[in-house]
Design a protein around this motif. Sequence first.
Motif, PDB file in Angstrom:
ATOM      1  N   HIS A   1       0.828  -1.207   0.000  1.00  0.00           N
ATOM      2  CA  HIS A   1       0.000   0.000   0.000  1.00  0.00           C
ATOM      3  C   HIS A   1       0.864   1.259   0.000  1.00  0.00           C
ATOM      4  O   HIS A   1       0.552   2.243  -0.661  1.00  0.00           O
ATOM      5  CB  HIS A   1      -0.940  -0.008   1.210  1.00  0.00           C
ATOM      6  CG  HIS A   1      -2.195   0.778   0.987  1.00  0.00           C
ATOM      7  ND1 HIS A   1      -3.258   0.291   0.284  1.00  0.00           N
ATOM      8  CD2 HIS A   1      -2.544   2.027   1.360  1.00  0.00           C
ATOM      9  CE1 HIS A   1      -4.214   1.205   0.230  1.00  0.00           C
ATOM     10  NE2 HIS A   1      -3.806   2.275   0.863  1.00  0.00           N
ATOM     11  N   PHE A   2       1.971   1.184   0.747  1.00  0.00           N
ATOM     12  CA  PHE A   2       2.902   2.318   0.821  1.00  0.00           C
ATOM     13  C   PHE A   2       3.487   2.657  -0.561  1.00  0.00           C
ATOM     14  O   PHE A   2       3.349   3.785  -1.038  1.00  0.00           O
ATOM     15  CB  PHE A   2       4.029   1.967   1.802  1.00  0.00           C
ATOM     16  CG  PHE A   2       4.967   3.099   2.101  1.00  0.00           C
ATOM     17  CD1 PHE A   2       4.719   3.976   3.140  1.00  0.00           C
ATOM     18  CD2 PHE A   2       6.114   3.273   1.338  1.00  0.00           C
ATOM     19  CE1 PHE A   2       5.588   5.019   3.408  1.00  0.00           C
ATOM     20  CE2 PHE A   2       6.986   4.324   1.600  1.00  0.00           C
ATOM     21  CZ  PHE A   2       6.722   5.199   2.647  1.00  0.00           C
TER      22      PHE A   2
ATOM     23  N   TYR B   1       0.808   6.453  -6.964  1.00  0.00           N
ATOM     24  CA  TYR B   1      -0.315   7.339  -7.258  1.00  0.00           C
ATOM     25  C   TYR B   1       0.053   8.803  -7.055  1.00  0.00           C
ATOM     26  O   TYR B   1      -0.350   9.672  -7.835  1.00  0.00           O
ATOM     27  CB  TYR B   1      -1.521   7.000  -6.366  1.00  0.00           C
ATOM     28  CG  TYR B   1      -2.325   5.835  -6.874  1.00  0.00           C
ATOM     29  CD1 TYR B   1      -2.858   5.850  -8.159  1.00  0.00           C
ATOM     30  CD2 TYR B   1      -2.557   4.726  -6.080  1.00  0.00           C
ATOM     31  CE1 TYR B   1      -3.589   4.783  -8.633  1.00  0.00           C
ATOM     32  CE2 TYR B   1      -3.287   3.654  -6.539  1.00  0.00           C
ATOM     33  CZ  TYR B   1      -3.803   3.684  -7.820  1.00  0.00           C
ATOM     34  OH  TYR B   1      -4.520   2.633  -8.286  1.00  0.00           O
ATOM     35  N   LEU B   2       0.822   9.070  -5.987  1.00  0.00           N
ATOM     36  CA  LEU B   2       1.229  10.462  -5.731  1.00  0.00           C
ATOM     37  C   LEU B   2       2.098  10.973  -6.871  1.00  0.00           C
ATOM     38  O   LEU B   2       1.975  12.132  -7.296  1.00  0.00           O
ATOM     39  CB  LEU B   2       1.958  10.573  -4.388  1.00  0.00           C
ATOM     40  CG  LEU B   2       1.081  10.329  -3.144  1.00  0.00           C
ATOM     41  CD1 LEU B   2       1.930  10.347  -1.878  1.00  0.00           C
ATOM     42  CD2 LEU B   2      -0.023  11.377  -3.034  1.00  0.00           C
TER      43      LEU B   2
ATOM     44  N   ASP C   1      -0.009  11.795  -9.782  1.00  0.00           N
ATOM     45  CA  ASP C   1      -0.644  13.111  -9.605  1.00  0.00           C
ATOM     46  C   ASP C   1       0.248  14.215 -10.152  1.00  0.00           C
ATOM     47  O   ASP C   1      -0.221  15.255 -10.592  1.00  0.00           O
ATOM     48  CB  ASP C   1      -0.888  13.397  -8.118  1.00  0.00           C
ATOM     49  CG  ASP C   1      -2.046  12.574  -7.572  1.00  0.00           C
ATOM     50  OD1 ASP C   1      -2.799  12.009  -8.376  1.00  0.00           O
ATOM     51  OD2 ASP C   1      -2.187  12.512  -6.350  1.00  0.00           O
TER      52      ASP C   1
ATOM     53  N   TRP D   1     -10.513  13.790  -2.379  1.00  0.00           N
ATOM     54  CA  TRP D   1      -9.245  13.567  -3.088  1.00  0.00           C
ATOM     55  C   TRP D   1      -8.094  14.254  -2.347  1.00  0.00           C
ATOM     56  O   TRP D   1      -7.037  13.663  -2.125  1.00  0.00           O
ATOM     57  CB  TRP D   1      -9.396  14.109  -4.511  1.00  0.00           C
ATOM     58  CG  TRP D   1      -8.261  13.818  -5.438  1.00  0.00           C
ATOM     59  CD1 TRP D   1      -8.097  12.719  -6.219  1.00  0.00           C
ATOM     60  CD2 TRP D   1      -7.107  14.644  -5.672  1.00  0.00           C
ATOM     61  NE1 TRP D   1      -6.929  12.805  -6.921  1.00  0.00           N
ATOM     62  CE2 TRP D   1      -6.298  13.967  -6.610  1.00  0.00           C
ATOM     63  CE3 TRP D   1      -6.685  15.882  -5.172  1.00  0.00           C
ATOM     64  CZ2 TRP D   1      -5.095  14.478  -7.073  1.00  0.00           C
ATOM     65  CZ3 TRP D   1      -5.478  16.400  -5.630  1.00  0.00           C
ATOM     66  CH2 TRP D   1      -4.706  15.700  -6.574  1.00  0.00           C
TER      67      TRP D   1
ATOM     68  N   ARG E   1      -4.891  12.480  -0.367  1.00  0.00           N
ATOM     69  CA  ARG E   1      -3.485  12.765  -0.695  1.00  0.00           C
ATOM     70  C   ARG E   1      -2.719  13.355   0.488  1.00  0.00           C
ATOM     71  O   ARG E   1      -1.588  12.959   0.759  1.00  0.00           O
ATOM     72  CB  ARG E   1      -3.405  13.732  -1.884  1.00  0.00           C
ATOM     73  CG  ARG E   1      -3.275  13.076  -3.233  1.00  0.00           C
ATOM     74  CD  ARG E   1      -4.368  12.121  -3.562  1.00  0.00           C
ATOM     75  NE  ARG E   1      -4.156  11.522  -4.883  1.00  0.00           N
ATOM     76  CZ  ARG E   1      -5.021  10.745  -5.490  1.00  0.00           C
ATOM     77  NH1 ARG E   1      -6.165  10.437  -4.889  1.00  0.00           N
ATOM     78  NH2 ARG E   1      -4.757  10.244  -6.668  1.00  0.00           N
TER      79      ARG E   1
ATOM     80  N   LEU F   1       0.432  11.658   2.484  1.00  0.00           N
ATOM     81  CA  LEU F   1       1.743  12.298   2.643  1.00  0.00           C
ATOM     82  C   LEU F   1       2.159  12.330   4.107  1.00  0.00           C
ATOM     83  O   LEU F   1       3.293  11.998   4.456  1.00  0.00           O
ATOM     84  CB  LEU F   1       1.700  13.731   2.096  1.00  0.00           C
ATOM     85  CG  LEU F   1       1.919  13.875   0.598  1.00  0.00           C
ATOM     86  CD1 LEU F   1       1.786  15.341   0.202  1.00  0.00           C
ATOM     87  CD2 LEU F   1       3.311  13.357   0.225  1.00  0.00           C
TER      88      LEU F   1
ATOM     89  N   ALA G   1       3.044   8.813   5.309  1.00  0.00           N
ATOM     90  CA  ALA G   1       4.318   8.357   4.750  1.00  0.00           C
ATOM     91  C   ALA G   1       5.484   8.995   5.497  1.00  0.00           C
ATOM     92  O   ALA G   1       6.437   8.309   5.890  1.00  0.00           O
ATOM     93  CB  ALA G   1       4.387   8.694   3.266  1.00  0.00           C
TER      94      ALA G   1
ATOM     95  N   LEU H   1       5.761   7.477   9.023  1.00  0.00           N
ATOM     96  CA  LEU H   1       6.324   6.120   9.020  1.00  0.00           C
ATOM     97  C   LEU H   1       7.812   6.141   8.709  1.00  0.00           C
ATOM     98  O   LEU H   1       8.592   5.395   9.309  1.00  0.00           O
ATOM     99  CB  LEU H   1       5.589   5.241   7.999  1.00  0.00           C
ATOM    100  CG  LEU H   1       4.168   4.830   8.404  1.00  0.00           C
ATOM    101  CD1 LEU H   1       3.501   4.054   7.291  1.00  0.00           C
ATOM    102  CD2 LEU H   1       4.193   4.008   9.697  1.00  0.00           C
TER     103      LEU H   1
END
Lengths: 129, 115
Positions: free
Chosen positions: A85-86, A92-93, A96, B11, B15, B19, B22, B25
């Motif tokens: 998933h990460f 996906y980012l 974008d 959306w 996002r 971010l 992420a 983590l």
Amino acid sequence: MGHLTHNKNRPKYLDLRRIHLPLTGIVSILHRISGALLILALPFMIHLLQLSLRSEQGFEQARLWLDGVLASLFLVVLSWAMAHHFFAGIRYLLMDLDIGMERTHAVVMARAVLFAEAVVLVLLLGWLL
Amino acid sequence: MTLRAGGVRPWVLQRLSALYMALFLLLAVPAAWLAEPLDFSTWHAMFTRPWFNVATTLFCLALLGHAWVGGRDILLDYVHPPGLRFALLGLLGLFLLSMLVWLLGILLPLMGGVA
């Protein structure tokens, strides 16, 4: 258009045996599956967090549970879901930002996602198991 | 928030939460890795530090918001009968809200080393 409807050999696109999902499609559907798994695992993860923070004994209980066979399976599946998933999410980012939209780049990026997730999965499992 | 698939606000939420999670983590997992041997007192003390407690609480909020948008998208894409769709969306919402209450009940009392 008449010749189309009379062609007996025209492909049935909803025949699952004949659909070959491209690599990019596989990475996408696995992103959904891993996300759903992570949602379903929330109660177990929160329970473990609560137990581990409650007391010295609770922490040991959580650690003992995590050493069990069932927990190892749980950790393997969840580690995979997290790793996939990460990286698929980062894909996906990047998309974008219009990175990797071109077809050949998209396949390279899908491969990179699977490679990165495999590396991180091995590292995670080496640490956790 | 609307129940239609798509929309700009979900959306953006998806996002931004992605971010934040992420980044969290990337910082927190290596930190936990380096903090070995990880025993109860180090683990517990981590969560009593205000900055870590706030960062973790924000992580949980981001995660649940992200789970709502993603889960909603999956349900809207695959479940078409209106009644079942509405019931499952409600179930997902209730489930995530109860996870939120549970998490806040664990994290907030630890703030500043009270509990």
